[in-house]
Design a protein around this motif. Sequence first.
Motif, PDB file in Angstrom:
ATOM      1  N   GLN A 148       0.816  -1.213   0.000  1.00  0.00           N
ATOM      2  CA  GLN A 148       0.000   0.000   0.000  1.00  0.00           C
ATOM      3  C   GLN A 148       0.855   1.271   0.000  1.00  0.00           C
ATOM      4  OE1 GLN A 148      -3.458   0.082  -0.473  1.00  0.00           O
ATOM      5  NE2 GLN A 148      -2.943  -2.063  -0.948  1.00  0.00           N
ATOM      6  N   TYR A 149       2.115   1.157   0.437  1.00  0.00           N
ATOM      7  CA  TYR A 149       3.000   2.328   0.410  1.00  0.00           C
ATOM      8  C   TYR A 149       3.181   2.866  -1.001  1.00  0.00           C
ATOM      9  CZ  TYR A 149       6.771  -0.544  -1.479  1.00  0.00           C
ATOM     10  OH  TYR A 149       7.532  -1.349  -2.293  1.00  0.00           O
ATOM     11  N   ILE A 150       3.026   2.004  -2.009  1.00  0.00           N
ATOM     12  CA  ILE A 150       3.199   2.455  -3.393  1.00  0.00           C
ATOM     13  C   ILE A 150       2.165   3.515  -3.724  1.00  0.00           C
ATOM     14  CG2 ILE A 150       3.082   1.738  -5.805  1.00  0.00           C
ATOM     15  CD1 ILE A 150       4.222  -0.977  -4.951  1.00  0.00           C
ATOM     16  N   THR A 151       0.930   3.301  -3.294  1.00  0.00           N
ATOM     17  CA  THR A 151      -0.117   4.293  -3.526  1.00  0.00           C
ATOM     18  C   THR A 151       0.233   5.608  -2.842  1.00  0.00           C
ATOM     19  OG1 THR A 151      -1.782   2.557  -3.713  1.00  0.00           O
ATOM     20  CG2 THR A 151      -2.578   4.778  -3.242  1.00  0.00           C
ATOM     21  N   ARG A 152       0.792   5.521  -1.645  1.00  0.00           N
ATOM     22  CA  ARG A 152       1.200   6.740  -0.939  1.00  0.00           C
ATOM     23  C   ARG A 152       2.308   7.468  -1.702  1.00  0.00           C
ATOM     24  NH1 ARG A 152       2.539   4.403   3.175  1.00  0.00           N
ATOM     25  NH2 ARG A 152       4.795   4.632   3.386  1.00  0.00           N
ATOM     26  N   PHE A 153       3.267   6.722  -2.223  1.00  0.00           N
ATOM     27  CA  PHE A 153       4.364   7.337  -2.966  1.00  0.00           C
ATOM     28  C   PHE A 153       3.889   7.959  -4.277  1.00  0.00           C
ATOM     29  CE2 PHE A 153       8.106   4.652  -1.126  1.00  0.00           C
ATOM     30  CZ  PHE A 153       7.937   5.271   0.097  1.00  0.00           C
ATOM     31  N   ARG A 154       2.785   7.472  -4.807  1.00  0.00           N
ATOM     32  CA  ARG A 154       2.268   8.034  -6.059  1.00  0.00           C
ATOM     33  C   ARG A 154       1.517   9.341  -5.848  1.00  0.00           C
ATOM     34  NH1 ARG A 154       0.210   2.266  -8.786  1.00  0.00           N
ATOM     35  NH2 ARG A 154       2.169   1.833  -9.894  1.00  0.00           N
ATOM     36  N   ASP A 155       1.244   9.691  -4.614  1.00  0.00           N
ATOM     37  CA  ASP A 155       0.554  10.938  -4.270  1.00  0.00           C
ATOM     38  C   ASP A 155       1.550  12.092  -4.353  1.00  0.00           C
ATOM     39  OD1 ASP A 155      -0.801  13.072  -3.199  1.00  0.00           O
ATOM     40  OD2 ASP A 155      -1.228  12.119  -1.269  1.00  0.00           O
ATOM     41  N   THR A 156       1.397  12.955  -5.335  1.00  0.00           N
ATOM     42  CA  THR A 156       2.370  14.030  -5.553  1.00  0.00           C
ATOM     43  C   THR A 156       2.359  15.080  -4.453  1.00  0.00           C
ATOM     44  OG1 THR A 156       0.775  15.229  -6.921  1.00  0.00           O
ATOM     45  CG2 THR A 156       2.297  13.726  -8.052  1.00  0.00           C
ATOM     46  N   THR A 157       1.331  15.110  -3.621  1.00  0.00           N
ATOM     47  CA  THR A 157       1.293  16.125  -2.566  1.00  0.00           C
ATOM     48  C   THR A 157       2.340  15.871  -1.492  1.00  0.00           C
ATOM     49  OG1 THR A 157      -0.379  14.946  -1.243  1.00  0.00           O
ATOM     50  CG2 THR A 157      -1.174  16.477  -2.942  1.00  0.00           C
ATOM     51  N   ILE A 158       2.900  14.661  -1.427  1.00  0.00           N
ATOM     52  CA  ILE A 158       3.895  14.403  -0.383  1.00  0.00           C
ATOM     53  C   ILE A 158       5.227  15.067  -0.690  1.00  0.00           C
ATOM     54  CG2 ILE A 158       2.792  12.196   0.137  1.00  0.00           C
ATOM     55  CD1 ILE A 158       5.226  10.789  -1.066  1.00  0.00           C
ATOM     56  N   ASP A 159       5.469  15.422  -1.952  1.00  0.00           N
ATOM     57  CA  ASP A 159       6.775  15.946  -2.334  1.00  0.00           C
ATOM     58  C   ASP A 159       7.121  17.219  -1.580  1.00  0.00           C
ATOM     59  OD1 ASP A 159       6.154  13.956  -4.120  1.00  0.00           O
ATOM     60  OD2 ASP A 159       6.957  14.989  -5.873  1.00  0.00           O
ATOM     61  N   ARG A 160       6.111  18.068  -1.334  1.00  0.00           N
ATOM     62  CA  ARG A 160       6.382  19.369  -0.704  1.00  0.00           C
ATOM     63  C   ARG A 160       6.955  19.223   0.706  1.00  0.00           C
ATOM     64  NH1 ARG A 160       1.335  20.299  -3.113  1.00  0.00           N
ATOM     65  NH2 ARG A 160       0.261  20.030  -1.118  1.00  0.00           N
TER      66      ARG A 160
END
Length: 293
Positions: A148-160
């Motif tokens: 499930q971490y893959i889905t989290r990594f695909r969320d571009t909002t985490i980059d900031r």
Amino acid sequence: MTPAVQRIALPTGVELDVAIAGAPDRPPVILLHGFPESHRTWRGILPDLARDRYVIAPDQRGFARSSKPEGVEAYAADRILADLIALADHLNIDRFTLVGHDWGGAIAWMAALARPDRVARLVIVNAPHPYLFQRALFDEPEQRKASQYITRFRDTTIDRGLTGAGLEKFLGSTFAHHVTHAIAGADKAAYLDEWSQPGAMTAMLNWYRASTVIVPTMDEAPPRPAFLDRPFPPVTQDTLVIWGMRDSALLPVLVDDLGPYVPKLTVEKIDAGHFVPWEKPEAVVAAMRRWHI
């Protein structure tokens, strides 16, 4: 032996930092690191191989100080495979042994299937076969949960949030958490330096975003990919799979059914986590040497 690091411009449009060691007239071995690392993945392995091999370990596109092209599409697997072949061409290497860990292993599986004319032998370290991984994400609840971490990594909002203290937190949750002892001192400083390069975190995470792997949520029943119900081509090369059996992200079940898809298979199991090249490099080297690399 400390490898020399060269900056190499490729016709694929990127420049890669590449660690090179050993004599060019020896059998070539190319080492592909995974996420979130660099050629430093192999620091405990490369010197031994370089005694009698020509060893090449690139920082792949998006990582450390190598080029970080913009856009998710720049990190599609075919682009990264093209980098590998272009790098081999640049160094006048025809056929080579290919070693890959994590995402580097994903590219290595793809290269073995797509370019058997170039990949002579294959070593995979904690990287699932593409067919078996996608099948497990549909049929194995524990692997689906672990991914499930893959889905989290695909969320571009985490980059900031991945700057400063956010990088330190990321280090602890995605890397140090998976190894048996803490990362500190020079190791910690080196990783934070690599991840702090402009655009590095977005570029590294774009490998996940460009991937076509389907990761269903735990309560989801999406349409099953058609290729899972069709014959899948075998890997034809002699293949060594090294697996850290305490990997909490890629579970040992992913090794269980490799035989039909990798007929010339040797499996070496190591008591380690996902980052086995970092945790137990001596065991990885020993497994490779038993396999006569």
